[in-house]
Write an enzyme that holds these catalytic residues in place. Sequence first.
Site, short mmCIF file in Angstrom:
data_model
loop_
_atom_site.label_atom_id
_atom_site.label_comp_id
_atom_site.label_asym_id
_atom_site.label_seq_id
_atom_site.Cartn_x
_atom_site.Cartn_y
_atom_site.Cartn_z
N HIS A 37 -0.04 4.62 7.17
CA HIS A 37 0.46 5.27 5.95
C HIS A 37 0.73 6.76 6.15
O HIS A 37 -0.10 7.46 6.72
CB HIS A 37 -0.57 5.10 4.82
CG HIS A 37 -0.97 3.68 4.61
ND1 HIS A 37 -2.16 3.16 5.08
CD2 HIS A 37 -0.31 2.65 4.04
CE1 HIS A 37 -2.23 1.88 4.76
NE2 HIS A 37 -1.11 1.54 4.14
N ASP B 286 -3.11 7.76 8.01
CA ASP B 286 -3.94 6.80 8.74
C ASP B 286 -3.01 5.94 9.59
O ASP B 286 -1.83 6.26 9.75
CB ASP B 286 -4.83 5.98 7.78
CG ASP B 286 -4.03 5.05 6.87
OD1 ASP B 286 -2.88 4.73 7.20
OD2 ASP B 286 -4.58 4.64 5.82
N SER C 206 0.80 -1.22 0.00
CA SER C 206 0.00 0.00 0.00
C SER C 206 0.83 1.28 0.00
O SER C 206 0.33 2.32 -0.40
CB SER C 206 -0.94 0.01 1.21
OG SER C 206 -0.19 -0.21 2.39
#
Length: 373
Positions: free
Chosen positions: A340, A337, A49
């Site tokens: 990240h 978040d 991600s």
Amino acid sequence: MRRTTTTKTKIRTNTRMFPATLLFIILISLSPSLSNAQRKTPLFVFGDSLYDNGMTFYGRKNMGAQDWPYGQTYFQRAVGRYSDGRVIPDFIAEYAGLPFLQPYFSPGLQDLTNGVNFASAGSCVLVELRPHTINLMRQIDYFKEMVQRLKQQVGVAEANKLLSEAVYMFNVAGNDYVNLFEKNVNKKRSLSNFKKKRRINMILGNLTVHIKTVYKLGGRKFAFQKVGPLGCLPSIKHMLSYKGACMPEPQELAKMHNTAFVALIKNLETQLPDFKYSIYDFYTSLHHRVLYGATYGFRESQTACCGSGAYNGDFTCQKKGSTFSVCSNPNDYLWFDSAHPTDRANQDFSYEFWSGGPDLVSPYNLQTLFAAN
Ligand SMILES: *[C@@H]1O[C@H](CO)[C@@H](O)[C@H](O)[C@H]1NC(C)=O
């Protein structure tokens, strides 16, 4: 570009008026190889991600960063990136003079000559973990498929040239280690050294296979981001109920992996002719920002902008039916978040990766690697 070349040519022909030179200039202007010389070094991206720029969003139904507040700072809407804006490959593409790379699953994907992004959220190196994600093995399979498409598109010779000049960028293995802690969460004992070493060896064994596959397909220029300081992730601290800046055990594991990884790459360099690489010390860079956020301009470097629970480490950001909070100024935050970084932080990392000195990225930075033959 072509116009600039013509102007320069005119100046030169005015100073030395040899017809032979003129003919030569006309010939190179007509030659198709001119457009090759103008082509930028392509970039192919693999990983999780931190590098995903829409692969999961397009490739997996109802997955990926697809809802508010993702993407708000830069794109004003969620575009499959786990950030309020851009992710590291976006900045690197920009520095390299490339457009934003297209995710392999992007419906509009046609031109492959600038490179493609295969990275997908949640992916692991070990295939038995997180079976619903597009793991590294699948990403490499898509890459193989893409190589065939590229050869049809531009011809075998041109494709091979492009593949050997391209940069291949990886951010992998973080999720494989997070997964180890997830599985251990309800056990009282910490992970045994045996388990840690076994996991590291399996990951490195599989990575070796994948790197060699890309090499066999023509890849020569590799860029790796070290595994980050896992113990500082708000998500890990939340999961393991840790209060403090960074939890020692995940930190140690990430460091063990990184040390072994650097040794592996140095070894591959001796086995594979013309293998060139950059390794960016993302671990130290992010760790320092967590510890000394203010020095780097982050007012908040431990609690995430979006989420719930301690440090906003509960990964509820964007989740329907959950209550989560969102900060009003993501630029003040290191974490967007629970796992990240923000657009602002990604910009810092990308800049270091691109142009940092040998303490941050070695043996070459990306700028040098992109320019290398
Ligand atoms: C790759 O990982 C699998 C587990 O997913 C493991 O069984 C295998 O031994 C690893 N391969 C290598 C070459 O290390």
